[in-house]
Motif scaffolding. Sequence first.
Motif, PDB file in Angstrom:
ATOM      1  N   LEU A  69     -25.522 -21.397   8.364  1.00 17.35           N
ATOM      2  CA  LEU A  69     -27.280 -21.407   8.724  1.00 17.35           C
ATOM      3  C   LEU A  69     -27.672 -20.038   8.782  1.00 17.35           C
ATOM      4  N   ARG A  70     -26.876 -19.425   9.631  1.00 12.54           N
ATOM      5  CA  ARG A  70     -27.196 -17.968  10.229  1.00 12.54           C
ATOM      6  C   ARG A  70     -27.219 -16.994   9.028  1.00 12.54           C
ATOM      7  N   THR A  71     -26.407 -16.924   7.975  1.00  8.46           N
ATOM      8  CA  THR A  71     -26.270 -16.183   7.060  1.00  8.46           C
ATOM      9  C   THR A  71     -26.438 -16.503   5.560  1.00  8.46           C
ATOM     10  N   GLY A  72     -26.612 -17.825   5.357  1.00  8.52           N
ATOM     11  CA  GLY A  72     -26.652 -18.121   3.890  1.00  8.52           C
ATOM     12  C   GLY A  72     -25.140 -17.872   3.197  1.00  8.52           C
ATOM     13  N   PRO A  73     -24.740 -17.807   2.162  1.00 10.47           N
ATOM     14  CA  PRO A  73     -23.440 -17.653   1.509  1.00 10.47           C
ATOM     15  C   PRO A  73     -23.182 -16.198   1.870  1.00 10.47           C
ATOM     16  N   ILE A  74     -21.665 -16.264   2.236  1.00 11.16           N
ATOM     17  CA  ILE A  74     -21.308 -15.003   2.375  1.00 11.16           C
ATOM     18  C   ILE A  74     -19.684 -15.306   1.777  1.00 11.16           C
ATOM     19  N   ILE A  75     -19.158 -13.793   1.583  1.00 13.38           N
ATOM     20  CA  ILE A  75     -17.728 -13.819   1.401  1.00 13.38           C
ATOM     21  C   ILE A  75     -16.981 -13.766   2.796  1.00 13.38           C
ATOM     22  N   TYR A  76     -15.983 -14.402   3.166  1.00 11.88           N
ATOM     23  CA  TYR A  76     -15.275 -14.209   4.360  1.00 11.88           C
ATOM     24  C   TYR A  76     -13.744 -13.594   3.904  1.00 11.88           C
ATOM     25  N   ILE A  77     -13.338 -12.628   4.476  1.00 12.95           N
ATOM     26  CA  ILE A  77     -12.062 -12.108   4.160  1.00 12.95           C
ATOM     27  C   ILE A  77     -11.048 -12.724   5.324  1.00 12.95           C
ATOM     28  N   ASP A  78     -10.170 -13.466   4.803  1.00 13.79           N
ATOM     29  CA  ASP A  78      -9.272 -13.962   5.797  1.00 13.79           C
ATOM     30  C   ASP A  78      -8.039 -12.974   5.945  1.00 13.79           C
ATOM     31  N   ASP A  79      -7.754 -12.201   4.698  1.00 14.87           N
ATOM     32  CA  ASP A  79      -6.603 -11.401   4.871  1.00 14.87           C
ATOM     33  C   ASP A  79      -6.619 -10.141   4.143  1.00 14.87           C
ATOM     34  N   LEU A  80      -6.271  -8.971   4.573  1.00 12.09           N
ATOM     35  CA  LEU A  80      -6.121  -7.791   3.888  1.00 12.09           C
ATOM     36  C   LEU A  80      -4.963  -7.032   4.447  1.00 12.09           C
ATOM     37  N   TYR A  81      -3.997  -6.773   3.471  1.00 11.66           N
ATOM     38  CA  TYR A  81      -2.724  -6.151   3.976  1.00 11.66           C
ATOM     39  C   TYR A  81      -2.294  -5.454   2.817  1.00 11.66           C
ATOM     40  N   THR A  82      -1.468  -4.267   3.337  1.00 12.98           N
ATOM     41  CA  THR A  82      -0.741  -3.434   2.523  1.00 12.98           C
ATOM     42  C   THR A  82       0.781  -3.252   3.044  1.00 12.98           C
ATOM     43  N   LEU A  83       1.714  -3.407   2.188  1.00 11.59           N
ATOM     44  CA  LEU A  83       3.038  -3.306   2.876  1.00 11.59           C
ATOM     45  C   LEU A  83       3.070  -1.733   3.324  1.00 11.59           C
ATOM     46  N   PRO A  84       3.793  -1.563   4.493  1.00 11.52           N
ATOM     47  CA  PRO A  84       3.723  -0.253   5.274  1.00 11.52           C
ATOM     48  C   PRO A  84       4.429   0.903   4.286  1.00 11.52           C
ATOM     49  N   GLU A  85       5.358   0.499   3.364  1.00 14.52           N
ATOM     50  CA  GLU A  85       5.694   1.792   2.667  1.00 14.52           C
ATOM     51  C   GLU A  85       4.767   2.518   1.540  1.00 14.52           C
ATOM     52  N   VAL A  86       3.750   1.650   1.413  1.00 14.93           N
ATOM     53  CA  VAL A  86       2.679   2.082   0.521  1.00 14.93           C
ATOM     54  C   VAL A  86       1.339   2.573   1.000  1.00 14.93           C
ATOM     55  N   ARG A  87       1.346   2.378   2.337  1.00 10.17           N
ATOM     56  CA  ARG A  87       0.128   2.678   3.134  1.00 10.17           C
ATOM     57  C   ARG A  87      -0.392   4.171   2.667  1.00 10.17           C
ATOM     58  N   GLY A  88      -1.954   4.277   2.870  1.00 12.12           N
ATOM     59  CA  GLY A  88      -2.266   5.576   2.620  1.00 12.12           C
ATOM     60  C   GLY A  88      -2.670   5.951   1.120  1.00 12.12           C
ATOM     61  N   LYS A  89      -2.494   4.980   0.363  1.00 11.87           N
ATOM     62  CA  LYS A  89      -2.673   5.205  -1.299  1.00 11.87           C
ATOM     63  C   LYS A  89      -4.076   4.740  -1.579  1.00 11.87           C
ATOM     64  N   GLY A  90      -4.798   4.125  -0.694  1.00 13.53           N
ATOM     65  CA  GLY A  90      -6.117   3.458  -1.146  1.00 13.53           C
ATOM     66  C   GLY A  90      -5.981   2.099  -1.767  1.00 13.53           C
ATOM     67  N   TYR A  91      -4.939   1.275  -1.457  1.00 14.42           N
ATOM     68  CA  TYR A  91      -5.018  -0.044  -2.060  1.00 14.42           C
ATOM     69  C   TYR A  91      -5.873  -1.159  -1.339  1.00 14.42           C
ATOM     70  N   ALA A  92      -5.862  -1.052   0.064  1.00 18.68           N
ATOM     71  CA  ALA A  92      -6.618  -1.966   0.886  1.00 18.68           C
ATOM     72  C   ALA A  92      -8.168  -1.366   0.596  1.00 18.68           C
ATOM     73  N   GLY A  93      -8.574  -0.230   0.451  1.00 13.93           N
ATOM     74  CA  GLY A  93     -10.061   0.222   0.083  1.00 13.93           C
ATOM     75  C   GLY A  93     -10.355  -0.466  -1.128  1.00 13.93           C
ATOM     76  N   ALA A  94      -9.334  -0.077  -2.334  1.00 12.71           N
ATOM     77  CA  ALA A  94      -9.825  -0.612  -3.397  1.00 12.71           C
ATOM     78  C   ALA A  94      -9.996  -2.182  -3.682  1.00 12.71           C
ATOM     79  N   LEU A  95      -9.094  -2.972  -2.620  1.00 16.26           N
ATOM     80  CA  LEU A  95      -9.257  -4.351  -2.734  1.00 16.26           C
ATOM     81  C   LEU A  95     -10.740  -4.672  -2.072  1.00 16.26           C
ATOM     82  N   LEU A  96     -10.960  -4.051  -0.877  1.00 19.17           N
ATOM     83  CA  LEU A  96     -12.398  -4.214  -0.394  1.00 19.17           C
ATOM     84  C   LEU A  96     -13.297  -3.890  -1.375  1.00 19.17           C
ATOM     85  N   ASP A  97     -13.306  -3.097  -2.151  1.00 23.04           N
ATOM     86  CA  ASP A  97     -14.252  -2.478  -3.361  1.00 23.04           C
ATOM     87  C   ASP A  97     -14.566  -3.696  -4.331  1.00 23.04           C
ATOM     88  N   HIS A  98     -13.169  -4.315  -4.793  1.00 19.90           N
ATOM     89  CA  HIS A  98     -13.009  -5.216  -5.511  1.00 19.90           C
ATOM     90  C   HIS A  98     -13.853  -6.541  -5.088  1.00 19.90           C
TER      91      HIS A  98
END
Length: 143
Positions: A69-98
Amino acid sequence: MQYRRVQTKADIEFCKEAILAFRTNLNADTVVNEVFEMISKEGFELIYISSDDNKKAIAFTGYRVIRMLRTGPIIYIDDLYTLPEVRGKGYAGALLDHVAEQATKNGINAIHLDSGYALHTAHRLYLNKGYVLACNHFARQIA
């Protein structure tokens, strides 16, 4: 970067290592069925990026469209994760952009997520992507 949308149990199995690395409370024997039920019955979307050799998912996000009621329709992100060995390469940011692209495409004006207090690197990413600290989230465990 290519985004893939999970549609089958085989797709979930492909993402299983990353899901279990992030959500350590889940049972390896039941997680595929649990996620499949969320997708097929609850409108949950799971999007992932695979490794260069296409052997496993290295980053993923899980989200759903909800109405409040307070927002109308929204996207709620439950999970966002990148494996530790590949962090810092922009994957999480790219997923947020998607996810933001999906919101725009579907006429949804806001994206929400919760993040643990100590996850400062994640918070920097969210702030850099235009998210604001909008509220405190309270939770109560019921036996």
